[in-house]
Design a protein around this motif. Structure first.
Motif, mmCIF file in Angstrom:
data_model
loop_
_atom_site.group_PDB
_atom_site.id
_atom_site.type_symbol
_atom_site.label_atom_id
_atom_site.label_comp_id
_atom_site.label_asym_id
_atom_site.label_seq_id
_atom_site.Cartn_x
_atom_site.Cartn_y
_atom_site.Cartn_z
ATOM 1 N N ALA A 120 22.909 19.731 -33.335
ATOM 2 C CA ALA A 120 24.227 19.285 -32.882
ATOM 3 C C ALA A 120 25.351 20.002 -33.617
ATOM 4 O O ALA A 120 26.395 20.302 -33.028
ATOM 5 C CB ALA A 120 24.347 17.771 -33.067
ATOM 6 N N THR A 157 21.737 9.873 -28.859
ATOM 7 C CA THR A 157 22.470 11.119 -28.659
ATOM 8 C C THR A 157 22.892 11.651 -30.028
ATOM 9 O O THR A 157 22.915 10.918 -31.011
ATOM 10 C CB THR A 157 23.715 10.911 -27.770
ATOM 11 O OG1 THR A 157 24.590 9.951 -28.394
ATOM 12 C CG2 THR A 157 23.307 10.399 -26.395
ATOM 13 N N SER A 158 23.264 12.924 -30.068
ATOM 14 C CA SER A 158 23.622 13.536 -31.353
ATOM 15 C C SER A 158 24.925 14.327 -31.305
ATOM 16 O O SER A 158 25.374 14.819 -32.336
ATOM 17 C CB SER A 158 22.495 14.456 -31.829
ATOM 18 O OG SER A 158 22.263 15.492 -30.887
ATOM 19 N N PRO A 192 29.318 16.484 -34.079
ATOM 20 C CA PRO A 192 27.981 15.905 -34.205
ATOM 21 C C PRO A 192 28.068 14.458 -34.691
ATOM 22 O O PRO A 192 28.596 14.182 -35.769
ATOM 23 C CB PRO A 192 27.305 16.795 -35.248
ATOM 24 C CG PRO A 192 28.410 17.394 -36.025
ATOM 25 C CD PRO A 192 29.591 17.502 -35.111
ATOM 26 N N ASP A 215 19.231 19.379 -30.197
ATOM 27 C CA ASP A 215 18.448 19.486 -31.425
ATOM 28 C C ASP A 215 19.313 19.881 -32.627
ATOM 29 O O ASP A 215 19.161 19.328 -33.712
ATOM 30 C CB ASP A 215 17.310 20.497 -31.236
ATOM 31 C CG ASP A 215 16.292 20.020 -30.213
ATOM 32 O OD1 ASP A 215 16.024 18.802 -30.175
ATOM 33 O OD2 ASP A 215 15.767 20.856 -29.459
ATOM 34 N N TRP A 233 22.191 14.460 -26.310
ATOM 35 C CA TRP A 233 21.225 14.805 -27.350
ATOM 36 C C TRP A 233 21.039 16.318 -27.356
ATOM 37 O O TRP A 233 20.817 16.946 -26.326
ATOM 38 C CB TRP A 233 19.860 14.149 -27.115
ATOM 39 C CG TRP A 233 18.879 14.630 -28.153
ATOM 40 C CD1 TRP A 233 17.976 15.646 -28.030
ATOM 41 C CD2 TRP A 233 18.771 14.167 -29.493
ATOM 42 N NE1 TRP A 233 17.299 15.851 -29.216
ATOM 43 C CE2 TRP A 233 17.774 14.945 -30.135
ATOM 44 C CE3 TRP A 233 19.420 13.172 -30.220
ATOM 45 C CZ2 TRP A 233 17.420 14.747 -31.455
ATOM 46 C CZ3 TRP A 233 19.055 12.968 -31.544
ATOM 47 C CH2 TRP A 233 18.057 13.761 -32.142
ATOM 48 N N ARG A 287 25.416 10.969 -34.586
ATOM 49 C CA ARG A 287 24.133 10.384 -34.169
ATOM 50 C C ARG A 287 24.370 8.960 -33.709
ATOM 51 O O ARG A 287 24.877 8.123 -34.454
ATOM 52 C CB ARG A 287 23.141 10.399 -35.342
ATOM 53 C CG ARG A 287 21.758 9.861 -34.987
ATOM 54 C CD ARG A 287 21.046 10.801 -34.027
ATOM 55 N NE ARG A 287 19.636 10.470 -33.874
ATOM 56 C CZ ARG A 287 19.142 9.672 -32.926
ATOM 57 N NH1 ARG A 287 19.958 9.093 -32.050
ATOM 58 N NH2 ARG A 287 17.841 9.461 -32.839
ATOM 59 N N ARG A 288 24.041 8.689 -32.449
ATOM 60 C CA ARG A 288 24.187 7.360 -31.859
ATOM 61 C C ARG A 288 22.857 6.923 -31.266
ATOM 62 O O ARG A 288 22.166 7.715 -30.640
ATOM 63 C CB ARG A 288 25.252 7.360 -30.750
ATOM 64 C CG ARG A 288 26.646 7.794 -31.202
ATOM 65 C CD ARG A 288 27.607 7.825 -30.022
ATOM 66 N NE ARG A 288 28.907 8.348 -30.390
ATOM 67 C CZ ARG A 288 29.916 7.617 -30.863
ATOM 68 N NH1 ARG A 288 29.726 6.303 -31.021
ATOM 69 N NH2 ARG A 288 31.077 8.169 -31.183
ATOM 70 N N SER A 289 22.512 5.659 -31.449
ATOM 71 C CA SER A 289 21.278 5.103 -30.896
ATOM 72 C C SER A 289 21.572 4.416 -29.574
ATOM 73 O O SER A 289 22.664 3.879 -29.358
ATOM 74 C CB SER A 289 20.653 4.097 -31.875
ATOM 75 O OG SER A 289 20.297 4.726 -33.076
ATOM 76 N N ARG A 335 28.151 11.878 -24.246
ATOM 77 C CA ARG A 335 27.347 11.783 -25.463
ATOM 78 C C ARG A 335 25.990 12.412 -25.133
ATOM 79 O O ARG A 335 25.301 11.964 -24.211
ATOM 80 C CB ARG A 335 27.171 10.325 -25.902
ATOM 81 C CG ARG A 335 28.490 9.553 -25.991
ATOM 82 C CD ARG A 335 29.316 10.006 -27.178
ATOM 83 N NE ARG A 335 30.559 9.243 -27.301
ATOM 84 C CZ ARG A 335 31.768 9.750 -27.173
ATOM 85 N NH1 ARG A 335 31.896 11.046 -26.872
ATOM 86 N NH2 ARG A 335 32.833 9.020 -27.335
ATOM 87 N N HIS A 375 17.084 20.926 -26.490
ATOM 88 C CA HIS A 375 17.197 19.471 -26.600
ATOM 89 C C HIS A 375 15.834 18.794 -26.438
ATOM 90 O O HIS A 375 15.765 17.604 -26.115
ATOM 91 C CB HIS A 375 18.170 18.929 -25.539
ATOM 92 C CG HIS A 375 17.883 19.420 -24.152
ATOM 93 N ND1 HIS A 375 16.934 18.855 -23.339
ATOM 94 C CD2 HIS A 375 18.412 20.439 -23.441
ATOM 95 C CE1 HIS A 375 16.899 19.489 -22.178
ATOM 96 N NE2 HIS A 375 17.787 20.470 -22.224
#
Length: 283
Positions: free
Chosen positions: A258, A226-227, A200, A256, A254, A202-204, A252, A112
């Motif tokens: 996911a 997070t991914s 998987p 690498d 992160w 992807r969230r900001s 949630r 990660h």
């Protein structure tokens, strides 16, 4: 109060030793006062440790366990936390340089740290330049030696942190649980039986904190978000900063890769590849 006196006196004694080693004249009265104060504090703390050790033995603890518990009672919690961090930094440095990540036999590991690797090592490079500049610009003498030692220690500490919080501590999927890691000390264990789904996504996240609690969802953030989403059938207790904890229904994270971790989690937990597993009502 006594343990805080020890925390204050010990650094003063180290500073005194450093000054004397650098050839700085320190008044005899100051040396004598610090020496006597240090001896007095150590004698008091030794008495407290002895009483704590005897209490532990009376409770049925072994000698080593009683000694450890008694020693822990002498140290303030913030100092204990700092010492734990220091130990993790040096462990991370040794394991990282030796390419020996903390992966138990049979566990699948998922990194990660790679997304931000270039940024972190650039920061390390800046520190190297800073140490070199101080060494070249500061005139020879005690001040330059002191600044050089502080700079080198800071550089080694940062390298240990980067290695210990990243390559050395990947996320794990074992035969019975998912182990999520964050920073040097955070470790969250989620039994596979508690997992409802892994996918998987992807969230900001706007905030930069690595651990962010939003309602009953914990975000372990890196690279701005997070991914991987982990939904739970049953709540788990997770650690929070400053010794707090909370129960959460979702995580949630992160990671690498996911997709690979989601596949591994779903396979280990027996979650089918089709529709998400059924969640508790109201989720």
């Amino acid at each position: 109060m006594g343990r805080w006196v020890l925390v204050a006196v010990a650094p003063a004694e180290l500073v005194l030793i450093a000054l004397l080693a650098a050839g700085v004249e320190v008044p005899a009265g100051v040396r004598a006062t610090l020496g006597l104060l240090m001896i007095a504090v150590l004698l008091v703390e030794a008495g407290r440790w002895s009483r704590g050790y005897r209490r532990g033995r009376r409770r049925g603890l072994g000698r080593r366990a009683a000694a450890t518990v008694a020693a822990a009672e002498l140290v303030p919690p913030p100092v204990t936390t700092a010492l734990r961090w220091e130990a993790r930094v040096w462990t991370g440095l040794v394991r990282g340089l030796g390419r020996r990540p903390d992966i138990p036999p049979g566990a699948a590991a998922f990194t990660h740290h790679r997304a931000m690797r270039a940024v972190r090592w650039t920061f390390v490079g800046v520190l190297v330049v800073e140490v070199a500049a101080v060494h070249l610009l500061v005139p020879a003498g005690a001040l330059r030696v002191t600044l050089l030692l502080v700079g080198l220690y800071s550089l080694v500490w940062v390298v240990g942190y980067v290695l210990g919080a990243g390559p050395v501590r990947p996320h794990l999927v074992t035969a019975d649980r998912v182990v999520l890691r964050c920073g040097l000390t955070t470790r969250i264990e989620v039994p596979l039986a508690a997992l409802a789904d892994a996918r998987p996504v992807r969230r900001s996240r706007d905030r930069t904190a690595s651990r962010q609690l939003a309602g009953r969802t914990l975000h372990l953030v890196d690279n701005g978000g997070t991914s991987l989403d982990l939904d739970l059938r049953s709540a788990v207790t997770v650690p929070l900063p400053r010794g707090r904890s909370a129960e959460v229904d979702a995580l949630r994270v992160w990671v690498d890769d996911a997709q690979a971790m989601a596949r591994q989690v779903r396979a280990a937990a027996g979650i089918g590849p089709g529709a998400p597993a059924e969640l508790p009502p109201g989720r």
